[in-house]
Design a protein around this motif. Structure first.
Motif, PDB file in Angstrom:
ATOM      1  N   VAL A  74      26.896  58.759  45.336  1.00 53.14           N
ATOM      2  CA  VAL A  74      26.833  58.189  46.699  1.00 53.14           C
ATOM      3  C   VAL A  74      28.227  57.706  47.106  1.00 53.14           C
ATOM      4  O   VAL A  74      28.681  57.936  48.238  1.00 53.14           O
ATOM      5  N   TYR A  75      28.935  57.063  46.185  1.00 51.91           N
ATOM      6  CA  TYR A  75      30.295  56.570  46.451  1.00 51.91           C
ATOM      7  C   TYR A  75      31.214  57.733  46.838  1.00 51.91           C
ATOM      8  O   TYR A  75      31.961  57.666  47.812  1.00 51.91           O
ATOM      9  N   VAL A  76      31.119  58.824  46.063  1.00 48.88           N
ATOM     10  CA  VAL A  76      31.930  60.028  46.327  1.00 48.88           C
ATOM     11  C   VAL A  76      31.612  60.584  47.717  1.00 48.88           C
ATOM     12  O   VAL A  76      32.506  60.928  48.494  1.00 48.88           O
ATOM     13  N   ALA A  77      30.317  60.636  48.041  1.00 51.64           N
ATOM     14  CA  ALA A  77      29.876  61.259  49.300  1.00 51.64           C
ATOM     15  C   ALA A  77      30.216  60.430  50.528  1.00 51.64           C
ATOM     16  O   ALA A  77      30.220  60.958  51.636  1.00 51.64           O
ATOM     17  N   THR A  78      30.483  59.139  50.320  1.00 55.83           N
ATOM     18  CA  THR A  78      30.689  58.268  51.488  1.00 55.83           C
ATOM     19  C   THR A  78      32.103  57.697  51.548  1.00 55.83           C
ATOM     20  O   THR A  78      32.375  56.822  52.371  1.00 55.83           O
ATOM     21  N   LEU A  79      32.982  58.170  50.690  1.00 58.53           N
ATOM     22  CA  LEU A  79      34.368  57.681  50.682  1.00 58.53           C
ATOM     23  C   LEU A  79      34.940  57.775  52.107  1.00 58.53           C
ATOM     24  O   LEU A  79      34.863  58.838  52.732  1.00 58.53           O
ATOM     25  N   PRO A  80      35.503  56.696  52.633  1.00 52.32           N
ATOM     26  CA  PRO A  80      35.914  56.715  54.045  1.00 52.32           C
ATOM     27  C   PRO A  80      36.864  57.861  54.407  1.00 52.32           C
ATOM     28  O   PRO A  80      36.773  58.420  55.495  1.00 52.32           O
ATOM     29  N   GLU A  81      37.774  58.235  53.491  1.00 52.65           N
ATOM     30  CA  GLU A  81      38.764  59.275  53.823  1.00 52.65           C
ATOM     31  C   GLU A  81      38.160  60.670  53.897  1.00 52.65           C
ATOM     32  O   GLU A  81      38.800  61.602  54.391  1.00 52.65           O
ATOM     33  N   VAL A  82      36.935  60.859  53.376  1.00 54.93           N
ATOM     34  CA  VAL A  82      36.340  62.201  53.320  1.00 54.93           C
ATOM     35  C   VAL A  82      35.902  62.667  54.713  1.00 54.93           C
ATOM     36  O   VAL A  82      35.234  61.943  55.442  1.00 54.93           O
ATOM     37  N   ASP A  83      36.310  63.902  55.084  1.00 54.24           N
ATOM     38  CA  ASP A  83      35.926  64.466  56.380  1.00 54.24           C
ATOM     39  C   ASP A  83      34.664  65.322  56.268  1.00 54.24           C
ATOM     40  O   ASP A  83      33.907  65.466  57.219  1.00 54.24           O
ATOM     41  N   PHE A  84      34.493  65.970  55.109  1.00 50.52           N
ATOM     42  CA  PHE A  84      33.460  67.005  54.997  1.00 50.52           C
ATOM     43  C   PHE A  84      32.859  66.916  53.591  1.00 50.52           C
ATOM     44  O   PHE A  84      33.594  66.856  52.595  1.00 50.52           O
ATOM     45  N   VAL A  85      31.533  66.910  53.504  1.00 42.65           N
ATOM     46  CA  VAL A  85      30.868  66.828  52.195  1.00 42.65           C
ATOM     47  C   VAL A  85      30.165  68.149  51.899  1.00 42.65           C
ATOM     48  O   VAL A  85      29.354  68.616  52.709  1.00 42.65           O
ATOM     49  N   VAL A  86      30.495  68.755  50.757  1.00 38.74           N
ATOM     50  CA  VAL A  86      29.768  69.948  50.320  1.00 38.74           C
ATOM     51  C   VAL A  86      28.665  69.464  49.380  1.00 38.74           C
ATOM     52  O   VAL A  86      28.952  68.890  48.328  1.00 38.74           O
ATOM     53  N   SER A  87      27.410  69.662  49.793  1.00 33.52           N
ATOM     54  CA  SER A  87      26.285  69.178  48.998  1.00 33.52           C
ATOM     55  C   SER A  87      25.782  70.309  48.106  1.00 33.52           C
ATOM     56  O   SER A  87      25.066  71.195  48.566  1.00 33.52           O
ATOM     57  N   ALA A  88      26.188  70.298  46.836  1.00 34.21           N
ATOM     58  CA  ALA A  88      25.831  71.406  45.935  1.00 34.21           C
ATOM     59  C   ALA A  88      25.454  70.931  44.534  1.00 34.21           C
ATOM     60  O   ALA A  88      25.662  71.624  43.553  1.00 34.21           O
ATOM     61  N   ILE A  89      24.873  69.713  44.478  1.00 35.28           N
ATOM     62  CA  ILE A  89      24.240  69.304  43.216  1.00 35.28           C
ATOM     63  C   ILE A  89      22.898  70.015  43.211  1.00 35.28           C
ATOM     64  O   ILE A  89      22.259  70.165  44.248  1.00 35.28           O
ATOM     65  N   VAL A  90      22.452  70.446  42.030  1.00 34.64           N
ATOM     66  CA  VAL A  90      21.176  71.164  42.004  1.00 34.64           C
ATOM     67  C   VAL A  90      20.006  70.163  41.919  1.00 34.64           C
ATOM     68  O   VAL A  90      20.114  69.147  41.232  1.00 34.64           O
ATOM     69  N   GLY A  91      18.942  70.430  42.681  1.00 30.98           N
ATOM     70  CA  GLY A  91      17.721  69.622  42.593  1.00 30.98           C
ATOM     71  C   GLY A  91      17.795  68.306  43.342  1.00 30.98           C
ATOM     72  O   GLY A  91      18.764  68.036  44.060  1.00 30.98           O
ATOM     73  N   VAL A  92      16.756  67.456  43.147  1.00 30.81           N
ATOM     74  CA  VAL A  92      16.722  66.186  43.888  1.00 30.81           C
ATOM     75  C   VAL A  92      17.769  65.195  43.397  1.00 30.81           C
ATOM     76  O   VAL A  92      17.968  64.156  44.017  1.00 30.81           O
ATOM     77  N   ALA A  93      18.466  65.530  42.302  1.00 33.11           N
ATOM     78  CA  ALA A  93      19.559  64.659  41.827  1.00 33.11           C
ATOM     79  C   ALA A  93      20.606  64.496  42.935  1.00 33.11           C
ATOM     80  O   ALA A  93      21.341  63.516  42.951  1.00 33.11           O
ATOM     81  N   GLY A  94      20.653  65.451  43.871  1.00 34.59           N
ATOM     82  CA  GLY A  94      21.651  65.382  44.940  1.00 34.59           C
ATOM     83  C   GLY A  94      21.147  64.714  46.207  1.00 34.59           C
ATOM     84  O   GLY A  94      21.879  64.589  47.188  1.00 34.59           O
ATOM     85  N   LEU A  95      19.886  64.285  46.188  1.00 34.17           N
ATOM     86  CA  LEU A  95      19.260  63.810  47.433  1.00 34.17           C
ATOM     87  C   LEU A  95      19.903  62.543  47.995  1.00 34.17           C
ATOM     88  O   LEU A  95      20.280  62.488  49.174  1.00 34.17           O
ATOM     89  N   GLU A  96      20.041  61.515  47.141  1.00 39.20           N
ATOM     90  CA  GLU A  96      20.535  60.240  47.679  1.00 39.20           C
ATOM     91  C   GLU A  96      21.967  60.351  48.204  1.00 39.20           C
ATOM     92  O   GLU A  96      22.294  59.786  49.248  1.00 39.20           O
ATOM     93  N   ALA A  97      22.797  61.112  47.482  1.00 36.84           N
ATOM     94  CA  ALA A  97      24.195  61.266  47.929  1.00 36.84           C
ATOM     95  C   ALA A  97      24.249  62.031  49.251  1.00 36.84           C
ATOM     96  O   ALA A  97      25.024  61.692  50.147  1.00 36.84           O
ATOM     97  N   THR A  98      23.416  63.047  49.390  1.00 38.23           N
ATOM     98  CA  THR A  98      23.417  63.837  50.625  1.00 38.23           C
ATOM     99  C   THR A  98      22.948  62.977  51.799  1.00 38.23           C
ATOM    100  O   THR A  98      23.561  62.970  52.875  1.00 38.23           O
ATOM    101  N   TYR A  99      21.884  62.220  51.571  1.00 35.26           N
ATOM    102  CA  TYR A  99      21.352  61.351  52.628  1.00 35.26           C
ATOM    103  C   TYR A  99      22.391  60.292  53.007  1.00 35.26           C
ATOM    104  O   TYR A  99      22.626  60.021  54.185  1.00 35.26           O
TER     105      TYR A  99
END
Ligand code: NAD
Ligand code: MG
Length: 414
Positions: free
Chosen positions: A102-127
C-alpha cells in the motif's frame, strides 16, 4: 502546474512518468521494466513491490535504484535489507506485507501504478492507489473480479483512469475509441482455447500440471496459465469486461480464436466490428496503458511490429461449455455478482494450487469451484474488509472441498 505542463508539451519536452510496479518480479512486472529500459526518457520505476523472489528483487534494486521496495514478509524484507547494505545501497527503503505494498502504491511522487501482483494479495494496494488518485495500469484481473464494484466506484468518484493491461480488455479499450458507449452492441473477447482445445474429453481426467502449464501462444505466470487451460481465465475476463465497460454479462461474448492474433473485438449497433490486431507480447498493452491517451512509436526500440504478410488465416468458433465448465460457472457468478464473484476467484486460487501440488485432478478445479459457489450466500460487499472476509470464507470452504477430494482419491487408490 497545468499551464507549465502544456508549455512543456508544446515544446516537445516529455515529462518522465514515475512508476510504482506492484508485482515487479513477475511476468507483467518484468515486461513493464523492459518498457522502462526501452523508454528511459518517458518511464522510470521509483517504487517496487514483490512477493518472495529475493534474488530478482535485489537485482532490480541494483539496476533501478528505486526509492522503496516492498516484499511479502518481514523476514524477506530483513534479508533484502542486509544484502542492500552489503552492496552499499542502504538508501533504498525496504518495507513489507500489505502495509508495504500500500505504501509503494500511494507514494506521493508516483504518477502511475502498474497493478500486477497475482491474486487478491494485490487488492488492498490497488484500491489504495485508486483512493490516492493515481492513474492505474491494471493487469491484476482478480482485483476487479473480487472488488470491481468498489474499485470502479472509487475511481469514478475521483475521476481517475483505470487502463486495462490484460490484452483482451486493452484491445476492447482501443476499439471502444471507435464509437460512443451507447453505440456498442456487444464485446467479443477472444480466447486461444488453451492447450486442451482439441483434447478428447475422456483424456481430461489424466491431465498433469506439466501439460497444463504449456500454453500454446502466451508465456505467463503459473496461476494464469492454469486458468487459461481451464478457461477460467476467460471467465474472469468476462467479469472484468462487464465491470470495466459497464456491460451486462449477455453483452460480453467469448469466441475461440486459436491464433491469438485478434486480441478482442467491439461490435457496434450499425453492424461494424472493430478488432485490435498485434503481436502476442504483453509489452504492447503495457506501453499503450502507460502512454494513453498518446501512442508511442516503437520502431527501433521494441520489436512489436506485426507482419501482416505472415497472416494466412484467422479462425473463430463457439466455446464448448461441456469441455470448459469454468466458463459457465463464471457467467453464473457474473449474473449473481457480489460474493459469488469473490468466491469464484478464491475457490479457483485454492483449487489451482491444489492441482499444481498434485492433490486434486484437473477436473477437480471446476468441481471445487462449483461446490464452493453452491455454499456461498448471495450478498454484496460494502467495503474492502467485506471483500477480504468473503474471500477468506470462500477459501476455507474450498480447502474443505479439496481435503474431501484428496481423501476420496487416496482411499480409492489404496
Ligand atoms: P506472476 O506470477 O509472474 O507474478 C506475480 C507477481 O506478484 C510477482 O512479482 C510476485 O512476487 C508478486 N506477488 C505474489 N504474491 C505477492 C504478495 N503476497 N505480495 C506482494 N507481491 C506478491 O504473474 P503474472 O503473470 O505477471 O500476472 C500478474 C497479474 O497480471 C495476474 O493477476 C494475472 O492474471 C494478470 N495478467 C497477466 C498476464 C500475463 O501475460 N502474464 C496477462 C494478463 C493479465
Ligand atoms: Mg487476457
Amino acid at each position: 502546474m497545468q499551464r507549465s505542463q502544456e508549455a512543456l508539451q508544446s515544446a516537445n519536452i516529455v515529462l518522465v512518468k514515475k512508476l510504482a510496479i506492484l508485482g515487479s518480479t513477475g511476468s507483467i512486472g518484468t515486461s513493464t521494466l523492459s518498457i522502462c529500459e526501452s523508454f528511459p526518457d518517458r518511464y522510470t520505476p521509483i517504487a517496487l513491490a514483490a512477493g518472495s523472489n529475493i534474488d530478482v528483487a535485489f537485482a532490480q534494486c541494483q539496476h533501478w535504484l528505486p526509492k522503496v521496495i516492498s516484499l511479502a514478509t518481514e523476514e524477506l524484507a530483513a534479508a533484502l535489507k542486509l544484502r542492500l547494505k552489503a552492496a552499499g545501497l542502504s538508501q533504498i527503503e525496504v518495507v513489507h506485507g500489505t502495509v508495504g505494498s500500500v505504501y509503494v502504491a500511494t507514494l506521493p511522487e508516483v504518477d502511475f501504478v502498474v497493478s500486477a501482483i497475482v491474486g487478491v494479495a494485490g487488492l488492498e494496494a490497488t484500491y489504495a492507489a485508486v483512493c490516492a488518485g493515481k492513474t492505474i495500469g491494471l493487469a491484476n484481473k482478480e482485483c476487479l473480479v473480487a472488488a470491481g464494484e468498489l474499485i470502479l466506484a472509487a475511481a469514478k468518484e475521483r475521476n481517475i483512469a483505470l487502463l486495462p493491461i490484460d490484452s483482451e480488455h486493452n484491445a476492447v479499450h482501443q476499439a471502444m475509441r471507435g464509437g460512443s458507449p451507447q453505440e456498442v452492441k456487444q464485446v467479443w473477447l477472444t480466447a486461444s482455447g488453451g492447450p486442451f482445445r482439441n483434447t478428447p474429453l475422456a483424456d481430461f481426467e489424466h491431465i498433469t500440471p506439466a501439460q497444463a502449464l504449456k500454453h500454446p501462444t502466451w508465456v505467463m505466470g503459473q496461476r494464469i496459465t492454469i486458468d487459461s487451460a481451464t478457461m477460467m481465465n476467460k471467465g474472469f475476463e468476462v467479469i472484468e469486461a462487464c465491470r470495466l465497460f459497464h456491460l451486462p454479462p449477455a453483452q460480453v461474448r467469448v469466441t475461440i480464436h486459436p491464433q491469438s492474433t485478434v486480441h478482442s473485438l467491439v461490435e457496434f449497433i450499425d453492424g461494424s466490428i472493430l478488432a485490435q490486431i498485434s503481436v502476442t507480447d504483453m509489452r504492447l498493452p503495457i506501453l499503450y496503458a502507460l502512454a494513453y491517451p498518446e501512442r508511442v512509436a516503437v520502431e527501433g526500440k521494441v520489436p512489436l511490429t506485426f507482419d501482416l504478410a505472415k497472416l494466412s488465416h484467422l479462425d473463430f468458433s463457439e466455446p464448448d461449455h461441456t469441455r470448459f465448465p469454468c466458463l459457465r460457472l463464471a457467467y453464473e457468478a457474473a449474473a449473481i455478482g457480489g460474493d459469488a464473484c469473490i468466491a469464484l476467484n478464491a475457490a479457483d486460487e485454492v483449487a489451482v494450487a491444489a492441482f499444481l501440488a498434485h492433490q486434486i485432478p484437473f477436473l477437480g478445479i471446476p468441481s471445487t469451484i462449483e461446490r464452493v459457489l453452491a455454499l456461498t450466500p448471495v450478498r454484496r460487499p460494502a467495503s474492502i474488509q467485506d471483500v477480504l472476509q468473503a474471500d477468506s470464507d470462500a477459501r476455507q470452504r474450498a480447502r474443505q472441498v479439496v481435503d474431501t477430494m484428496t481423501h476420496q482419491t487416496t482411499t480409492t487408490t489404496v
